[in-house]
Scaffold this active site. Structure first.
Site, PDB file in Angstrom:
ATOM      1  N   LYS A 104     -14.123 -45.022  30.894  1.00  0.00           N
ATOM      2  CA  LYS A 104     -14.998 -43.995  31.456  1.00  0.00           C
ATOM      3  C   LYS A 104     -14.417 -42.638  31.112  1.00  0.00           C
ATOM      4  CE  LYS A 104     -18.744 -44.142  34.057  1.00  0.00           C
ATOM      5  NZ  LYS A 104     -19.646 -45.314  34.144  1.00  0.00           N
ATOM      6  N   ASP A 146     -23.826 -41.025  31.477  1.00  0.00           N
ATOM      7  CA  ASP A 146     -23.602 -41.370  32.881  1.00  0.00           C
ATOM      8  C   ASP A 146     -24.144 -40.187  33.689  1.00  0.00           C
ATOM      9  OD1 ASP A 146     -22.064 -43.562  34.516  1.00  0.00           O
ATOM     10  OD2 ASP A 146     -21.426 -41.685  35.436  1.00  0.00           O
TER      11      ASP A 146
HETATM   12  N1  GLU Z   1     -22.728 -45.229  32.404  1.00  0.00           N
HETATM   13  C1  GLU Z   1     -23.368 -46.512  32.438  1.00  0.00           C
HETATM   14  C2  GLU Z   1     -22.634 -47.433  33.405  1.00  0.00           C
HETATM   15  O1  GLU Z   1     -22.004 -47.003  34.330  1.00  0.00           O
HETATM   16  C3  GLU Z   1     -23.552 -47.103  31.061  1.00  0.00           C
HETATM   17  C4  GLU Z   1     -22.286 -47.341  30.281  1.00  0.00           C
HETATM   18  C5  GLU Z   1     -22.532 -47.736  28.827  1.00  0.00           C
HETATM   19  O2  GLU Z   1     -23.665 -47.964  28.440  1.00  0.00           O
HETATM   20  O3  GLU Z   1     -21.537 -47.805  28.103  1.00  0.00           O
HETATM   21  O4  GLU Z   1     -22.741 -48.634  33.317  1.00  0.00           O
END
Ligand code: GLU
Length: 416
Positions: free
Chosen positions: A106, A146
């Site tokens: 993240k 996100d």
């Molecule tokens: N931000 C989204 C999550 O928390 C998607 C993450 C992604 O597609 O890599 O799952």
């Protein structure tokens, strides 16, 4: 255990709970308690008024045993390293729960994206991308949107990375516009997955979506899509909220009209076919399904006892504290946890990455049907684990996910 508002502490408590339950190898537990690598960057951005402002950003890889690091980038004034660590941990578990070949990551930048001009937002994104580029790559670390980020920001990230390596690399990021290698169905994927697992959870309890009443907290990408799809599935969306406030209509909101209103006014507040309610009251409304699809730490010991929904489907990451989870379970509320409920997003991110690597693109119908298959299979496996161990669905999801990660760690062994 005392209730904590620190998301990484919460994540570790969730890991400890499942470690106990499945007799997790103590060494694997120790590995998973710590993020593999963490990068903090402080970087300057030239603002429109000629001043230079320093921003702080993070990129954390929690675990990359099962594949490249995968996870979104958050732009929010309150983000910090512990939040990003927790979100990276949840990505490790989430990718394993839906069984896609990624580790968890993240990123975050401490900023209010709504207070930045488009030029400032682009400069911040390009500079942040450059600062974390030592981690990025289609086989190494693949960001996505996100909270506070979107397809345009992913396009700038993809362009910045591509410029630095001298050729176009679509697979370095997902959630980007279709024109540069994005996938059909990616924008709606998280909300679509939320509705799929809600349908499965209701079905398992002998209920069904048509006629069910739903309250959705958050009207961003996840909440607005979920609300629309709940409505199309015949459910009655009786309340929604956004950062400005909440609205309620006991007869069900007209999502087509509400979406048009939200598009024009950038808020759901003031929609004429609903009454305003206090945002906190949305969570405790009497309804069948509650979807927290905003930020973390929304259901805590302060309100868990007053939640009247029968099903909580976690569209957001980390909306429920472990202590609130216990209260909900004791009260018979079924919680479909974030690592399963919102995994539709990363699942279609995986499809997007595969399409980019193969230079071969799928139709929206193909994407949606493969997403449906993965989400229903994952729900079934999580539910079976929960039944086998006599536990709730969060613990069931962790059993499925952590088992897969542990198996991979043990198979590879500890280097050297
Ligand atoms: N931000 C989204 C999550 O928390 C998607 C993450 C992604 O597609 O890599 O799952």
């Amino acid at each position: 255990m005392a209730e904590t508002a620190n998301p990484f502490e919460m994540a570790r408590q969730q890991l400890a709970a499942v470690a106990d339950k499945i007799d997790l190898d103590a060494n694997v537990h120790e590995v998973l308690r710590h993020p593999k690598r963490e990068l903090t960057v402080n970087f300057p951005v030239s603002m429109d008024d000629g001043s230079v402002k320093t921003f702080t950003g993070y990129r954390v890889h929690h675990n990359v045993t099962r594949g490249p690091a995968k996870g979104g980038i958050r732009y929010h004034p309150d983000t910090d390293l512990d939040e990003v660590r927790a979100l990276a941990f949840w990505m490790t578990v989430k990718c394993a729960v839906v069984n896609i070949p990624y580790g968890g990551a993240k990123g975050g930048v401490v900023c209010d994206p709504t207070a930045l001009s488009p030029a400032e937002l682009e400069d911040l994104t390009r500079r942040y991308t450059t600062e974390i580029a030592i981690l990025l790559g289609p086989d190494r670390d693949i960001p996505a949107p996100d909270v506070g980020t979107n397809g345009q920001i992913m396009a700038w990230l993809m362009d910045t990375y591509s410029m630095s390596v001298g050729h176009t690399v679509p697979a370095v990021v997902t959630g980007k516009p279709i024109a540069i290698g994005g996938s059909e169905g990616r924008i709606e994927a998280t909300g679509r997955g939320v509705v799929t697992v809600a349908r499965e959870a209701l079905r398992a309890a002998g209920c069904q979506l048509p006629g069910a009443t739903v309250a959705v907290q958050g009207f961003g990408n996840v909440g607005s899509t979920a609300a629309m799809l709940f409505c199309r599935a015949g459910a009655k969306v009786v309340a929604v909220s956004d950062v400005r406030g909440a609205i309620h209509n006991a007869n069900g909101l007209d999502l087509v009209k509400l979406s048009a209103y939200n598009k024009a006014h950038k808020t759901v507040v003031g929609f004429s076919e609903a009454e305003p309610i206090a945002p906190d009251d949305l969570l405790t409304l009497s309804c069948d399904v509650l979807v927290p699809a905003a930020l973390g730490n929304q259901i805590t010991t302060k309100n868990a006892d007053r939640i009247r929904a029968h099903f909580v489907i976690e569209g957001a990451n980390g909306p429920t504290t472990p202590q609130a989870d216990d209260i909900l379970r004791d009260n018979g509320v079924v919680v479909v946890p974030d690592v399963l409920a919102n995994a539709g997003g990363v699942t279609v991110s995986y499809f997007e990455w595969v399409q980019d690597l193969q230079r071969f693109f799928w139709s929206e119908a193909e994407v949606n049907s493969k997403l449906e298959q993965i989400m229903t299979r994952a729900f079934g496996q999580v539910q079976a684990a929960a039944r086998r161990h006599g536990c709730d669905l969060r613990t069931g999801a962790y059993i499925v996910g952590i088992h897969r990660v542990a198996e991979a760690i043990l198979a590879r062994g500890i280097y050297p």
